[in-house]
Design an enzyme around this catalytic site. Sequence first.
Site, PDB file in Angstrom:
ATOM      1  CG  HIS A 195      65.465  63.880  55.009  1.00 62.42           C
ATOM      2  ND1 HIS A 195      65.966  64.047  56.361  1.00 62.42           N
ATOM      3  CD2 HIS A 195      66.258  63.291  54.370  1.00 62.42           C
ATOM      4  CE1 HIS A 195      66.933  63.541  56.578  1.00 62.42           C
ATOM      5  NE2 HIS A 195      67.472  63.128  55.337  1.00 62.42           N
ATOM      6  CG  HIS A 216      67.702  57.802  56.139  1.00 59.80           C
ATOM      7  ND1 HIS A 216      66.416  58.346  56.097  1.00 59.80           N
ATOM      8  CD2 HIS A 216      68.589  58.661  56.034  1.00 59.80           C
ATOM      9  CE1 HIS A 216      66.486  59.698  55.800  1.00 59.80           C
ATOM     10  NE2 HIS A 216      67.928  59.950  55.716  1.00 59.80           N
ATOM     11  NE  ARG A 227      40.673  56.830  63.362  1.00 58.91           N
ATOM     12  CZ  ARG A 227      40.943  56.735  64.657  1.00 58.91           C
ATOM     13  NH1 ARG A 227      41.896  57.473  65.017  1.00 58.91           N
ATOM     14  NH2 ARG A 227      40.193  56.165  65.243  1.00 58.91           N
ATOM     15  CG  ASP A 248      73.098  52.927  63.955  1.00 56.06           C
ATOM     16  OD1 ASP A 248      71.766  52.657  64.261  1.00 56.06           O
ATOM     17  OD2 ASP A 248      73.391  54.024  63.943  1.00 56.06           O
ATOM     18  N   GLY A 249      71.747  49.821  65.674  1.00 57.54           N
ATOM     19  CA  GLY A 249      71.226  49.667  66.887  1.00 57.54           C
ATOM     20  C   GLY A 249      70.790  50.972  67.689  1.00 57.54           C
ATOM     21  CG  HIS A 250      72.948  53.741  68.146  1.00 60.81           C
ATOM     22  ND1 HIS A 250      72.837  53.714  69.547  1.00 60.81           N
ATOM     23  CD2 HIS A 250      74.224  53.516  67.775  1.00 60.81           C
ATOM     24  CE1 HIS A 250      74.095  53.222  70.207  1.00 60.81           C
ATOM     25  NE2 HIS A 250      74.883  53.303  69.040  1.00 60.81           N
ATOM     26  CG  ASP A 274      72.745  58.184  57.066  1.00 64.14           C
ATOM     27  OD1 ASP A 274      73.441  59.045  55.970  1.00 64.14           O
ATOM     28  OD2 ASP A 274      71.819  58.493  57.590  1.00 64.14           O
ATOM     29  CG  LEU A 308      69.960  59.317  66.122  1.00 67.23           C
ATOM     30  CD1 LEU A 308      69.460  58.398  65.881  1.00 67.23           C
ATOM     31  CD2 LEU A 308      71.320  59.071  66.979  1.00 67.23           C
TER      32      LEU A 308
END
Length: 385
Positions: A195, A216, A227, A248-250, A274, A308
């Site tokens: 984050h 993640h 740059r 998860d494909g998302h 997660d 998400l």
Amino acid sequence: MYIYAKSFIMADQTHPAGYLAIDDQGRFGDWQADWPADAKPQDIIDYGDFILGPGLVDVHIHGYLGHDVMDNEPAGILAMSQALLTCGVTSWLPTTLTASFADLKAVCQTIAGCQDQVTRAKILGIFLEGPFFTPTHAGAQETQYMLAPRLDYLAAWQEAAQGLVKKIALAPEYPGAVAFIRQANQMGIQVAQAHSNATYDQAREAELAGAKTYIHTYNGMRGLHHREPGILGAALTSDAAYLEMIADGHHVHPAAIKLALQAAGPDRLVLISDCMRAGGMPEGLSSLGGYQVMVKDGQAKIVGRDNLAGSILKLSQAIENLVAWGLAPLDQAVRMAATNPAASIGLADQVGVVKPGLAADFIILNDQGQLQATYLAGQLAYQVD
């Protein structure tokens, strides 16, 4: 007792069909190709059509089956420990969210208080995901509680946790972050980066100081630019760090996972779930932290926003996905969900591997990576109907 299977995913190689000994204390013994001389037919558990691998280690999971670590309820922690066996997970780190100092201290105390009551998936420690993050890439973390790293807070949380805090994530661009990382490492706590809006140089400096996991990867961080490569560029060019991945494909496109695999190699990519409380539940309205979350079509999103909000992924499903996408053979995918996570928190000599003398926590899979059974200490703990 012996387990017969068509192959065995061991610590550093994969054995063909044979027999794996489990002793009376529920520990792994040796593997051998031929029928054991001391074995009777009733001593053999036959999984001849399947593959044996180590129990999975989820080092980043917030909730499951309607429960959340931040609920601060011992019953919820125990229920998650039981339910995670259906995901192939035999060891895990209860993971917090950004919250107030007092709330995080209370959660640490609760987890420490119920650890000895856990008889199912083992609690290896606590992962503090926050609150030392930047609002720029908050994701589903609450910005009102974000602040610069404070060692006095970490020390208080670790005291409340009775030493169980195993990992903490931060945004490395804060002043004093490097000193914090070094001190946390001296306390025996692994530090990760997340984050964050950090530049490439800031992330590299943090990694060299001891923040050796990127949380993640791709999500909740400054993106790659030619740059200014940013924190993502630092992750993808690191020679030593672990890269967490939500497969998860998302959250991440398979091609981006392929890129991370090419960059880090199969020994440094760490599959995580997660997962939030909606995991294992019907789709619909749920919650994460202070946000309402809508789960639809396999995605969890904050209501009124496009963010998400964690995942509803089973860690065993991440293995299936990597195999189905052609990104890794099954044995590598299993190690990414077991051996690598354990190594990333310094516990590769205790969990996540099939090795003589260690607790016989293992899973049984078919050729596609689909979970068939989960064992704890050599005893059947879950089996697919």
